[in-house]
Design a protein around this motif. Structure first.
Motif, PDB file in Angstrom:
ATOM      1  N   MET A  38       5.981  -0.922 -11.792  1.00 40.12           N
ATOM      2  CA  MET A  38       5.301  -1.623 -10.699  1.00 40.12           C
ATOM      3  C   MET A  38       6.216  -2.665 -10.074  1.00 40.12           C
ATOM      4  O   MET A  38       6.222  -2.849  -8.862  1.00 40.12           O
ATOM      5  N   GLU A  41       7.898   9.540  -5.665  1.00 40.57           N
ATOM      6  CA  GLU A  41       7.379   8.702  -4.599  1.00 40.57           C
ATOM      7  C   GLU A  41       8.455   8.252  -3.636  1.00 40.57           C
ATOM      8  O   GLU A  41       8.202   8.098  -2.442  1.00 40.57           O
ATOM      9  N   LEU A  67       8.374   7.699  -9.957  1.00 41.23           N
ATOM     10  CA  LEU A  67       8.947   6.887  -8.886  1.00 41.23           C
ATOM     11  C   LEU A  67       9.929   7.696  -8.037  1.00 41.23           C
ATOM     12  O   LEU A  67      10.025   7.493  -6.833  1.00 41.23           O
ATOM     13  N   ARG A 119       8.423  -0.989  -7.760  1.00 42.26           N
ATOM     14  CA  ARG A 119       7.708  -0.644  -6.523  1.00 42.26           C
ATOM     15  C   ARG A 119       7.651  -1.843  -5.598  1.00 42.26           C
ATOM     16  O   ARG A 119       7.823  -1.708  -4.382  1.00 42.26           O
ATOM     17  N   GLN A 152       0.841  -1.193   0.000  1.00 42.27           N
ATOM     18  CA  GLN A 152       0.000   0.000   0.000  1.00 42.27           C
ATOM     19  C   GLN A 152       0.879   1.247   0.000  1.00 42.27           C
ATOM     20  O   GLN A 152       0.611   2.209  -0.722  1.00 42.27           O
ATOM     21  N   LEU A 153       1.955   1.203   0.773  1.00 41.93           N
ATOM     22  CA  LEU A 153       2.865   2.355   0.846  1.00 41.93           C
ATOM     23  C   LEU A 153       3.418   2.712  -0.536  1.00 41.93           C
ATOM     24  O   LEU A 153       3.592   3.884  -0.860  1.00 41.93           O
ATOM     25  N   VAL A 154       3.684   1.703  -1.361  1.00 38.51           N
ATOM     26  CA  VAL A 154       4.223   1.989  -2.692  1.00 38.51           C
ATOM     27  C   VAL A 154       3.108   2.082  -3.736  1.00 38.51           C
ATOM     28  O   VAL A 154       3.384   2.113  -4.943  1.00 38.51           O
ATOM     29  N   GLY A 155       1.871   2.096  -3.290  1.00 36.45           N
ATOM     30  CA  GLY A 155       0.750   2.337  -4.207  1.00 36.45           C
ATOM     31  C   GLY A 155       0.335   1.124  -5.015  1.00 36.45           C
ATOM     32  O   GLY A 155      -0.115   1.265  -6.143  1.00 36.45           O
ATOM     33  N   PHE A 194      -2.863  -5.237  -6.229  1.00 33.75           N
ATOM     34  CA  PHE A 194      -1.973  -5.998  -7.117  1.00 33.75           C
ATOM     35  C   PHE A 194      -1.229  -7.085  -6.354  1.00 33.75           C
ATOM     36  O   PHE A 194      -0.265  -7.644  -6.858  1.00 33.75           O
TER      37      PHE A 194
END
Lengths: 276, 266
Positions: free
Chosen positions: B141, B178, B175, B144, B122-125, B129
């Motif tokens: 992704m 983020e 990225l 991430r 969740q922290l990396v969005g 997935f």
């Protein structure tokens, strides 16, 4: 939060039920495409003897082989011979896997061991198992032991060599990542090396599967009182040509089914791969 | 305050196949306080990745040592997380199970592992997935997931080896943004390797410029940019341009030197 540029792909929609007939049609078409070559071959087999292109005594039309196959199945001969052959082939195949996979993992994990043994393994692999058949018969006689042993021999090398190269070919970045995560060597082996090796081990297993049947049939032709190889060879000697072809058809169907089972098993274990 | 990471006279020499040796790194020294963000830039082949391997404990130095919280490091451990350029995700594990991998080494119970993995995804969005395999994810992704994996066991230090090098420009920018957000939120000490000057100036609180082979630290430039305002394109500010030019000038001679060497070797 994920940027717009990397919008998550929409969930895959399930095929709507209204399309079902079309799907059946597509499956039918794909089945047709895949069997067209086989049908053409069977047609050639049927027509060539009938048209007098080959001697009908030696190449019996396919349509005459099928009833004979049915007769063999009905009087139990087909089943008992198949049972004997399968028991031999499968036990040899299973023993080979039980021995070769652990041994291959061990050899592959220890680099020096692999470098030391590889030339010898290549030598064995490239010595046709059938060339050694007389040796097996000489030492182990013509009983079950010698037949199972030659199957083991023919199956061990592909599994062993593929396992060794699987372990040695594990992507070093996986191992580096696992090391950076603080995993111990045995854990890396269990969680990285072993699963990474599965596809290549299965390649070896499939090769062993076809080897087991090929070698066994040949061994049964040389000295046996039962089995499909014996059935084919004995039929030829007794001039029961139709029965000989029926035996051959049975052998090829069994080989095909065995290979399909192994492919299905392989898919089950490597479902994560992108290419299926 | 004692530094989080202290590198003392670090050197690494490799044996070349067929005899002889090759100095990859020579006499590297620096100290990094806790929560700092250091970016290392240098011409290709200057030993940046070797430096990161040494910090990660994946290879042993020929001379010198690396101290983490005052203690010399002797191998990889869960007090440091490494993010590799090639992601290095296990293809037979889903995103969730990849993140769990590091937690398995530290003996976290299964249920807690799953919860932690979800939290970091969740922290990396990447919520939603969790059950995808790496081949079902885009490059951005995947990276991430790799970042989540390295953060999940809560190391104090994050080591990143050109993590965004294989991504397209737009994914890379998002990225980078983020990563800064995660860094601000988690307070990790970060060492980030790149050859991209813009990336170095954008991300780093300090940028270490390395020399051509054998790699040494030529200068550490303090980056003093106002808090990033993403809406205002921080890369277009005059301060950004000034820092960028400073790092560029420091690198220029080194790139020329490494090129000259490449020509004479080749």
């Amino acid at each position: 939060m994920a940027s717009v540029l990397e919008a998550p792909p929409a969930a895959r929609p399930a095929a709507p039920p209204a399309r079902a007939p079309r799907r059946v049609l597509r499956l039918g078409l794909s089945f047709g495409r895949r069997s067209v070559a086989i049908l053409a071959f069977l047609a050639l087999w049927e027509i060539a003897p009938r048209a007098g292109l080959v001697d009908r005594t030696f190449l019996v039309p396919f349509s005459e082989v099928l009833p004979t196959l049915w007769d063999l199945a009905r009087d139990g001969q087909l089943w008992s011979n198949t049972q004997t052959s399968l028991a031999r082939a499968l036990s040899g195949f299973a023993i080979a896997i039980a021995v070769a996979v652990p041994l291959g993992l061990l050899i592959g994990w220890y680099r020096t061991l692999a470098e030391l043994l590889n030339p010898l393994l290549e030598l064995f692999r490239n010595t046709a198992a059938l060339a050694l058949l007389p040796v097996f018969v000489l030492i182990l006689g013509i009983g079950e032991t010698s037949k199972v042993s030659i199957v083991v021999y023919a199956c061990v090398w592909p599994v062993l060599l593929n396992t060794v190269s699987a372990v040695r070919g594990v992507d070093p970045t996986f191992v580096r990542a696992a090391r950076s995560l603080g995993l111990s060597a045995p854990r890396i082996f269990q969680k990285v090396v072993l699963p990474a090796s599965v596809p290549s081990i299965f390649t070896g297993v499939r090769m062993a599967g076809s080897n087991s049947i090929i070698v066994l049939i040949a061994a049964e032709m040389v000295g046996a009182k039962s089995g499909l190889g014996y059935l084919v060879n004995a039929s030829q000697q007794n001039f029961a040509i139709t029965q000989m072809y029926a035996g051959i058809v049975a052998i090829s169907v069994i080989g095909l089914v065995f290979n399909h089972l192994l492919v299905a098993l392989e898919r089950r274990f490597t479902r994560w791969r992108a290419d299926h | 305050m004692a530094p989080k990471i202290e590198v003392q006279g670090l050197g690494k020499t490799f044996a070349i196949r067929g005899g002889g040796t090759f100095d990859a790194l020579q006499d590297i020294s620096f100290a990094l306080p806790e929560g700092d963000f250091l970016v290392v830039v240098g011409p290709s082949g200057c030993g940046k990745s070797t430096l990161l391997d040494l910090l990660g404990g994946l290879t042993r130095p020929t001379s010198g040592r690396v101290l983490l919280d005052g203690a010399e490091i002797t191998g990889p451990a869960l007090d440091r997380g490494i993010v590799f350029q090639q992601y290095a995700l296990l293809p037979w594990r889903t995103a969730q199970r990849n993140v769990e991998l590091g937690l398995e080494a530290s003996g976290v119970p299964r249920r807690a592992r799953a919860a932690t993995a979800r939290e970091y995804l969740q922290l990396v969005g990447l919520t939603g997935f969790e059950d995808r395999y790496p081949h079902e994810l885009s490059g951005g992704m995947r990276q991430r997931v790799a970042i989540a994996r390295s953060l999940a066991y809560d190391p104090g230090v994050l080591l990143m080896d050109e993590p965004f090098g294989a991504l397209d420009a737009q994914t890379r920018e998002s990225l980078q943004q983020e990563l800064l957000r995660i860094w601000e939120r988690t307070g990790k000490t970060v060492v980030f390797i790149t050859h991209d000057i813009d990336e170095a100036v954008y991300l780093g609180r300090r940028v270490a410029v390395m020399t051509a082979r054998p790699g040494r630290i030529k200068r550490v430039v303090d980056i003093d940019l106002p808090v990033h305002d993403e809406a205002a394109d921080p890369r277009s500010s005059p301060e950004f341009a000034r820092h960028r030019h400073e790092v560029w000038s420091l690198l220029r001679d080194e790139v020329a030197a490494s090129r000259k060497e490449a020509v004479s070797v080749g």
